[in-house]
Motif scaffolding. Structure first.
Motif, PDB file in Angstrom:
ATOM      1  N   GLY A 144     -36.705 -11.410  -0.116  1.00 59.70           N
ATOM      2  CA  GLY A 144     -37.490 -10.851   0.993  1.00 59.70           C
ATOM      3  C   GLY A 144     -36.669 -10.731   2.264  1.00 59.70           C
ATOM      4  N   PHE A 145     -35.880 -11.756   2.554  1.00 64.18           N
ATOM      5  CA  PHE A 145     -35.052 -11.723   3.760  1.00 64.18           C
ATOM      6  C   PHE A 145     -33.995 -10.633   3.670  1.00 64.18           C
ATOM      7  CE2 PHE A 145     -31.333 -13.066   6.218  1.00 64.18           C
ATOM      8  CZ  PHE A 145     -31.908 -13.119   7.479  1.00 64.18           C
ATOM      9  N   LEU A 146     -33.393 -10.457   2.502  1.00 61.06           N
ATOM     10  CA  LEU A 146     -32.335  -9.458   2.339  1.00 61.06           C
ATOM     11  C   LEU A 146     -32.852  -8.028   2.475  1.00 61.06           C
ATOM     12  CD1 LEU A 146     -30.212 -11.063  -0.522  1.00 61.06           C
ATOM     13  CD2 LEU A 146     -29.689 -10.985   1.926  1.00 61.06           C
ATOM     14  N   ASN A 149     -32.382  -7.822   6.243  1.00 63.71           N
ATOM     15  CA  ASN A 149     -31.003  -8.026   6.687  1.00 63.71           C
ATOM     16  C   ASN A 149     -30.119  -8.121   5.444  1.00 63.71           C
ATOM     17  OD1 ASN A 149     -28.585  -8.758   7.836  1.00 63.71           O
ATOM     18  ND2 ASN A 149     -29.392 -10.516   8.956  1.00 63.71           N
ATOM     19  N   PRO A 150     -29.639  -6.990   4.929  1.00 65.40           N
ATOM     20  CA  PRO A 150     -28.881  -7.009   3.679  1.00 65.40           C
ATOM     21  C   PRO A 150     -27.473  -7.602   3.783  1.00 65.40           C
ATOM     22  CG  PRO A 150     -29.092  -4.764   4.498  1.00 65.40           C
ATOM     23  CD  PRO A 150     -29.893  -5.642   5.400  1.00 65.40           C
ATOM     24  N   LEU A 157     -28.833 -16.266   7.185  1.00 62.83           N
ATOM     25  CA  LEU A 157     -29.548 -16.503   5.927  1.00 62.83           C
ATOM     26  C   LEU A 157     -30.199 -17.884   5.935  1.00 62.83           C
ATOM     27  CD1 LEU A 157     -30.417 -15.511   3.168  1.00 62.83           C
ATOM     28  CD2 LEU A 157     -28.271 -16.383   2.254  1.00 62.83           C
ATOM     29  N   ALA A 158     -29.497 -18.872   6.440  1.00 60.93           N
ATOM     30  CA  ALA A 158     -30.071 -20.227   6.523  1.00 60.93           C
ATOM     31  C   ALA A 158     -31.348 -20.212   7.359  1.00 60.93           C
ATOM     32  CB  ALA A 158     -29.059 -21.198   7.105  1.00 60.93           C
ATOM     33  N   HIS A 159     -31.310 -19.495   8.466  1.00 55.58           N
ATOM     34  CA  HIS A 159     -32.503 -19.394   9.315  1.00 55.58           C
ATOM     35  C   HIS A 159     -33.598 -18.601   8.600  1.00 55.58           C
ATOM     36  CE1 HIS A 159     -34.879 -19.329  12.937  1.00 55.58           C
ATOM     37  NE2 HIS A 159     -35.003 -18.015  12.806  1.00 55.58           N
ATOM     38  N   GLY A 160     -33.219 -17.536   7.892  1.00 52.00           N
ATOM     39  CA  GLY A 160     -34.186 -16.681   7.216  1.00 52.00           C
ATOM     40  C   GLY A 160     -34.945 -17.366   6.096  1.00 52.00           C
ATOM     41  N   GLU A 183     -24.209 -10.902  -1.799  1.00 56.61           N
ATOM     42  CA  GLU A 183     -23.012 -10.106  -2.107  1.00 56.61           C
ATOM     43  C   GLU A 183     -23.236  -9.277  -3.377  1.00 56.61           C
ATOM     44  OE1 GLU A 183     -19.348  -8.411  -1.716  1.00 56.61           O
ATOM     45  OE2 GLU A 183     -20.329  -9.736  -0.260  1.00 56.61           O
ATOM     46  N   ASN A 184     -23.829  -9.896  -4.384  1.00 52.39           N
ATOM     47  CA  ASN A 184     -24.152  -9.174  -5.627  1.00 52.39           C
ATOM     48  C   ASN A 184     -25.086  -8.003  -5.347  1.00 52.39           C
ATOM     49  OD1 ASN A 184     -22.671 -11.040  -7.075  1.00 52.39           O
ATOM     50  ND2 ASN A 184     -24.445 -12.158  -7.837  1.00 52.39           N
ATOM     51  N   LEU A 185     -26.062  -8.221  -4.470  1.00 57.31           N
ATOM     52  CA  LEU A 185     -27.033  -7.174  -4.141  1.00 57.31           C
ATOM     53  C   LEU A 185     -26.357  -6.008  -3.422  1.00 57.31           C
ATOM     54  CD1 LEU A 185     -30.017  -6.442  -4.369  1.00 57.31           C
ATOM     55  CD2 LEU A 185     -30.381  -7.571  -2.164  1.00 57.31           C
ATOM     56  N   ARG A 186     -25.433  -6.306  -2.540  1.00 55.70           N
ATOM     57  CA  ARG A 186     -24.710  -5.230  -1.838  1.00 55.70           C
ATOM     58  C   ARG A 186     -23.858  -4.426  -2.805  1.00 55.70           C
ATOM     59  NH1 ARG A 186     -24.426  -9.314   2.012  1.00 55.70           N
ATOM     60  NH2 ARG A 186     -22.342  -9.970   1.363  1.00 55.70           N
ATOM     61  N   LYS A 187     -23.298  -5.068  -3.817  1.00 57.28           N
ATOM     62  CA  LYS A 187     -22.464  -4.387  -4.802  1.00 57.28           C
ATOM     63  C   LYS A 187     -23.288  -3.539  -5.777  1.00 57.28           C
ATOM     64  CE  LYS A 187     -18.779  -7.849  -4.894  1.00 57.28           C
ATOM     65  NZ  LYS A 187     -18.169  -8.917  -5.708  1.00 57.28           N
ATOM     66  N   ALA A 188     -24.524  -3.943  -5.991  1.00 55.67           N
ATOM     67  CA  ALA A 188     -25.369  -3.271  -7.005  1.00 55.67           C
ATOM     68  C   ALA A 188     -25.789  -1.874  -6.569  1.00 55.67           C
ATOM     69  CB  ALA A 188     -26.607  -4.107  -7.282  1.00 55.67           C
TER      70      ALA A 188
END
Length: 188
Positions: A144-146, A149-150, A157-160, A183-188
């Protein structure tokens, strides 16, 4: 003689101490009643209180057991699901308010062919959890956070995902796994 009479009458009078003890005892009885009704629902019995409703729909009615029952007070995040892409604690969300909304649990993140979501794969790659009880809640909060903010920094991320708690307190490992998932999500 008067002192003995007053001491004998003391148990019958309401003192501040006895009043507070009574309030504490009645509060404990009332709060434990909710757990007794929940235990009867978990064991398959119908709730015994008139007007009470069935709870835990995701786990026991739909069979989606990846959504954990943690604190049951909207404090730990183990029950986090995505409602229209936004992380929400399912324990504090009324079922009737979800009509017509898209709800995704941890079971719904993987692709139809069984390929894991990039954040789930990040957890596996980094071995991010000790006992993994809180894992599904952290993954759902991260997904949900990504969406908002991807490309977060570790601190962002810690705050999210700070609304989720880990009983093992291995937050460094969890954050490393979630950053790998990002990082995996950005690459996908």
């Amino acid at each position: 003689m008067e002192e003995k009479t007053m001491a004998a009458d003391a148990p019958n009078r309401v003192s501040r101490r006895n009043f507070i003890k009574g309030v504490i005892a009645s509060g404990a009885a009332v709060s434990s009643a909710g757990y007794l009704w929940r235990a009867s629902a978990l064991s398959g019995q119908q709730p015994s209180a008139p007007g009470s409703v069935e709870r835990l729909t995701l786990r026991y009615k739909l069979g989606l057991t990846g959504t954990k029952i943690g604190c049951d007070r909207a404090e730990c995040g183990a029950c986090t699901v995505l409602v229209d892409g936004v992380p929400r604690y399912s324990c504090s969300t009324l079922t009737h308010t979800m009509r017509g909304r898209k709800i995704v649990t941890i079971e719904g993140l993987a692709a139809a062919d069984g390929k894991l979501h990039p954040v789930q794969q990040g957890v596996i790659d980094e071995q991010g959890f000790q006992c993994a009880f809180c894992m599904s809640g952290f993954i759902m909060a991260t997904v949900g956070f990504l969406k908002t903010n991807p490309n977060p920094t570790r601190m962002e991320l810690a705050h999210g995902i700070s609304g989720n708690l880990c009983r093992c307190q291995d937050y460094d490992k969890i954050l490393t796994a979630m950053m790998c998932g990002a990082e995996n999500l950005r690459k996908a």
